[in-house]
Design a protein around this motif. Sequence first.
Motif, PDB file in Angstrom:
ATOM      1  N   ASP A   1       0.854  -1.189   0.000  1.00  0.00           N
ATOM      2  CA  ASP A   1       0.000   0.000   0.000  1.00  0.00           C
ATOM      3  C   ASP A   1       0.888   1.236   0.000  1.00  0.00           C
ATOM      4  O   ASP A   1       2.045   1.199   0.462  1.00  0.00           O
ATOM      5  N   ILE A   2       0.334   2.332  -0.544  1.00  0.00           N
ATOM      6  CA  ILE A   2       1.052   3.605  -0.578  1.00  0.00           C
ATOM      7  C   ILE A   2       0.141   4.671   0.004  1.00  0.00           C
ATOM      8  O   ILE A   2      -1.001   4.834  -0.424  1.00  0.00           O
ATOM      9  N   THR A   3       0.627   5.385   1.011  1.00  0.00           N
ATOM     10  CA  THR A   3      -0.138   6.454   1.648  1.00  0.00           C
ATOM     11  C   THR A   3       0.633   7.765   1.499  1.00  0.00           C
ATOM     12  O   THR A   3       1.751   7.793   0.962  1.00  0.00           O
ATOM     13  N   ASP A   4       0.040   8.849   1.975  1.00  0.00           N
ATOM     14  CA  ASP A   4       0.724  10.133   1.930  1.00  0.00           C
ATOM     15  C   ASP A   4       2.010  10.098   2.744  1.00  0.00           C
ATOM     16  O   ASP A   4       2.981  10.795   2.432  1.00  0.00           O
ATOM     17  N   LEU A   5       2.018   9.263   3.776  1.00  0.00           N
ATOM     18  CA  LEU A   5       3.186   9.172   4.650  1.00  0.00           C
ATOM     19  C   LEU A   5       4.316   8.368   4.028  1.00  0.00           C
ATOM     20  O   LEU A   5       5.495   8.715   4.157  1.00  0.00           O
ATOM     21  N   GLY A   6       3.956   7.272   3.361  1.00  0.00           N
ATOM     22  CA  GLY A   6       4.999   6.433   2.785  1.00  0.00           C
ATOM     23  C   GLY A   6       4.479   5.110   2.268  1.00  0.00           C
ATOM     24  O   GLY A   6       3.296   4.954   1.957  1.00  0.00           O
ATOM     25  N   TYR A   7       5.390   4.134   2.206  1.00  0.00           N
ATOM     26  CA  TYR A   7       5.097   2.821   1.640  1.00  0.00           C
ATOM     27  C   TYR A   7       4.881   1.807   2.764  1.00  0.00           C
ATOM     28  O   TYR A   7       5.743   1.639   3.635  1.00  0.00           O
ATOM     29  N   LYS A   8       3.739   1.118   2.714  1.00  0.00           N
ATOM     30  CA  LYS A   8       3.484   0.057   3.685  1.00  0.00           C
ATOM     31  C   LYS A   8       4.088  -1.244   3.168  1.00  0.00           C
ATOM     32  O   LYS A   8       3.889  -1.606   2.003  1.00  0.00           O
ATOM     33  N   LEU A   9       4.787  -1.949   4.037  1.00  0.00           N
ATOM     34  CA  LEU A   9       5.504  -3.160   3.648  1.00  0.00           C
ATOM     35  C   LEU A   9       5.022  -4.353   4.467  1.00  0.00           C
ATOM     36  O   LEU A   9       4.801  -4.242   5.675  1.00  0.00           O
TER      37      LEU A   9
ATOM     38  N   ILE B   1       6.505  -7.660   5.747  1.00  0.00           N
ATOM     39  CA  ILE B   1       7.865  -8.165   5.951  1.00  0.00           C
ATOM     40  C   ILE B   1       7.814  -9.629   6.349  1.00  0.00           C
ATOM     41  O   ILE B   1       7.144 -10.002   7.323  1.00  0.00           O
ATOM     42  N   GLU B   2       8.496 -10.459   5.554  1.00  0.00           N
ATOM     43  CA  GLU B   2       8.588 -11.895   5.816  1.00  0.00           C
ATOM     44  C   GLU B   2       7.210 -12.527   6.028  1.00  0.00           C
ATOM     45  O   GLU B   2       7.066 -13.486   6.796  1.00  0.00           O
ATOM     46  N   GLY B   3       6.190 -11.968   5.378  1.00  0.00           N
ATOM     47  CA  GLY B   3       4.859 -12.579   5.382  1.00  0.00           C
ATOM     48  C   GLY B   3       4.044 -12.395   6.634  1.00  0.00           C
ATOM     49  O   GLY B   3       2.887 -12.817   6.682  1.00  0.00           O
ATOM     50  N   ASN B   4       4.600 -11.714   7.672  1.00  0.00           N
ATOM     51  CA  ASN B   4       3.889 -11.656   8.945  1.00  0.00           C
ATOM     52  C   ASN B   4       3.980 -10.328   9.688  1.00  0.00           C
ATOM     53  O   ASN B   4       3.245 -10.123  10.658  1.00  0.00           O
ATOM     54  N   PHE B   5       4.848  -9.433   9.274  1.00  0.00           N
ATOM     55  CA  PHE B   5       5.087  -8.202  10.019  1.00  0.00           C
ATOM     56  C   PHE B   5       4.848  -6.991   9.121  1.00  0.00           C
ATOM     57  O   PHE B   5       5.016  -7.064   7.901  1.00  0.00           O
ATOM     58  N   GLU B   6       4.476  -5.869   9.743  1.00  0.00           N
ATOM     59  CA  GLU B   6       4.230  -4.648   8.966  1.00  0.00           C
ATOM     60  C   GLU B   6       5.367  -3.657   9.161  1.00  0.00           C
ATOM     61  O   GLU B   6       5.847  -3.434  10.280  1.00  0.00           O
ATOM     62  N   GLY B   7       5.767  -3.048   8.064  1.00  0.00           N
ATOM     63  CA  GLY B   7       6.792  -2.018   8.118  1.00  0.00           C
ATOM     64  C   GLY B   7       6.347  -0.789   7.360  1.00  0.00           C
ATOM     65  O   GLY B   7       5.437  -0.843   6.531  1.00  0.00           O
ATOM     66  N   LEU B   8       6.982   0.319   7.637  1.00  0.00           N
ATOM     67  CA  LEU B   8       6.680   1.573   6.944  1.00  0.00           C
ATOM     68  C   LEU B   8       7.975   2.211   6.488  1.00  0.00           C
ATOM     69  O   LEU B   8       8.936   2.327   7.262  1.00  0.00           O
TER      70      LEU B   8
END
Length: 275
Positions: free
Chosen positions: A155-163, A165-172
């Motif tokens: 996903d892409i938001t005004d803040l940045g890119y949502k990631l 990670i390794e199929g189970n974790f969220e990063g920004l």
Amino acid sequence: MKELGKINSLLINRFTANGAYLALHEGGEVLLPKGYLKGDEKEGEEIEVFVYTDSEDRPVAVTNRPTALLNEFGLMEAKEITKFGAFVDWGLPKDLFVPKAEMGKTMEKGGKYLVRVCLDYKTDRLIGVSKYEDFLITDTQGFEVGQEVEALVFDITDLGYKLLIEGNFEGLMYKNETFKDLKIGDIIRAFVKKRRDDGKLDMQLTPLGREKYEEGAEKILEVLKVRKFLPLHDKSSPESIKEILGMSKKHFKQSIGQLYKAKKIAIKSDGIELT
């Protein structure tokens, strides 16, 4: 049915005009339609298949592998929107249904969304759930600052890119710290910048400890690594600079000035090159 939503190795019981019937582990059979057979299979042979339900909710086996298996995430495109939910493409003849109650945000046709394949225990059918936050692991203590990981841009938001990670974790990854444009669906290598209290990870594209440059300077460096030389300088036209680098002439001059001071580039009469 324990095979539903999974990749299974099943034995061929018998052949009919419709295809091959495969033996399920706990008794019963499932049809592998004729279109999935090569023609040289034999009874008693083991074959690897994915099991789901067809348009009439009958269990069926296919040799295709979907975008995601049961209890996995996948990035899926919305193909049809109805008042009850959305049908998303997960790589199989029958699209996966995402009930409206299981949508994280309203889906639009053609949009790509992070979807979790789940089992609806009331109907014993596979469904999609785009409320992805409910399934993410928030304990990130296993990650070290500076650690390199594989990530999916979902996903892409005004803040940045949502990631993912390794199929189970969220990063920004913040836009103002990212020196190149990313697209939904890109799989990238990224580095852990910070573990946050909410269980998410702040990420960046470059290894920690490396000297950082302003976004435009980073972009010029990346282009020079590939092209070795750019026929651009402070006398180049704004149009030429925009066509090659997608930035204004003012931004270009500021960026090469920073790189020149850091002794990363040499400025020639006809362009710039890496030192």
